[in-house]
Design a protein around this motif. Structure first.
Motif, PDB file in Angstrom:
ATOM      1  N   SER A  97       0.821  -1.215   0.000  1.00 45.04           N
ATOM      2  CA  SER A  97       0.000   0.000   0.000  1.00 45.04           C
ATOM      3  C   SER A  97       0.855   1.265   0.000  1.00 45.04           C
ATOM      4  N   ALA A  98       1.967   1.274   0.731  1.00 42.51           N
ATOM      5  CA  ALA A  98       2.855   2.438   0.717  1.00 42.51           C
ATOM      6  C   ALA A  98       3.438   2.673  -0.675  1.00 42.51           C
ATOM      7  N   LEU A  99       3.753   1.593  -1.379  1.00 43.00           N
ATOM      8  CA  LEU A  99       4.252   1.717  -2.749  1.00 43.00           C
ATOM      9  C   LEU A  99       3.165   2.293  -3.658  1.00 43.00           C
ATOM     10  N   GLU A 101       0.742   4.300  -2.710  1.00 43.09           N
ATOM     11  CA  GLU A 101       0.629   5.732  -2.385  1.00 43.09           C
ATOM     12  C   GLU A 101       1.742   6.516  -3.066  1.00 43.09           C
ATOM     13  N   TRP A 102       2.947   5.963  -3.058  1.00 42.41           N
ATOM     14  CA  TRP A 102       4.070   6.610  -3.731  1.00 42.41           C
ATOM     15  C   TRP A 102       3.774   6.758  -5.222  1.00 42.41           C
ATOM     16  N   GLY A 103       3.236   5.675  -5.825  1.00 39.53           N
ATOM     17  CA  GLY A 103       2.912   5.711  -7.254  1.00 39.53           C
ATOM     18  C   GLY A 103       1.822   6.720  -7.574  1.00 39.53           C
ATOM     19  N   THR A 104       0.807   6.833  -6.719  1.00 37.27           N
ATOM     20  CA  THR A 104      -0.256   7.817  -6.926  1.00 37.27           C
ATOM     21  C   THR A 104       0.303   9.233  -6.883  1.00 37.27           C
ATOM     22  N   GLU A 105       1.205   9.476  -5.951  1.00 34.27           N
ATOM     23  CA  GLU A 105       1.856  10.787  -5.873  1.00 34.27           C
ATOM     24  C   GLU A 105       2.695  11.035  -7.123  1.00 34.27           C
ATOM     25  N   ARG A 106       3.364  10.006  -7.609  1.00 36.71           N
ATOM     26  CA  ARG A 106       4.158  10.160  -8.836  1.00 36.71           C
ATOM     27  C   ARG A 106       3.273  10.503 -10.022  1.00 36.71           C
ATOM     28  N   ARG A 109       2.499  14.093  -9.638  1.00 39.24           N
ATOM     29  CA  ARG A 109       3.678  14.946  -9.808  1.00 39.24           C
ATOM     30  C   ARG A 109       4.090  15.096 -11.262  1.00 39.24           C
TER      31      ARG A 109
END
Length: 120
Positions: A97-99, A101-106, A109
């Motif tokens: 899930s943290a990965l 979230e990182w991908g959604t932010e990417r 961005r």
């Protein structure tokens, strides 16, 4: 069909984890089962546009061998087969899930398009 032995040796924990979720479809299958719970094969296929039947079967078999997915066959005519996440699969989904979230932010961005599929 022979399957690849996923038993190491591993360089580190990330290496071992990536071995289990390697490829494009496994993490997406985990997400689909997490979002919808019990899914039949056709429902999984509709929820993962672009996956071939052969690839989905292969990935599900490997995930079953790795104790991520449970395959239950019901003695009916025609046969009904359902897939669910095991406890091990749920814990992997939590770890991913943290990965996600990182991908959604990417996506946000870099201004990439996020494809949204209709629920099936």
């Amino acid at each position: 069909m022979a399957t690849k032995a996923r038993r190491g040796p591993y360089f580190c924990g990330i290496d071992a984890a990536m071995d289990v979720v390697s490829g494009k479809w496994k993490s997406l299958i985990l997400w689909e089962l997490h979002e919808h719970g019990v899914r039949r094969f056709a429902q999984l296929r509709r929820g993962l546009p672009g996956v071939s039947e052969k690839m989905l079967v292969q990935q599900l078999r490997e995930m079953e061998e790795d104790d991520l997915v449970r395959r239950e066959v019901f003695p009916e005519v025609p046969p009904r087969v359902e897939y669910t996440l095991t406890e091990h699969g749920l814990s992997l989904n939590d770890a991913l899930s943290a990965l996600g979230e990182w991908g959604t932010e990417r996506i946000r961005r870099i201004g990439a398009e996020k494809v949204v599929y209709a629920a099936s």
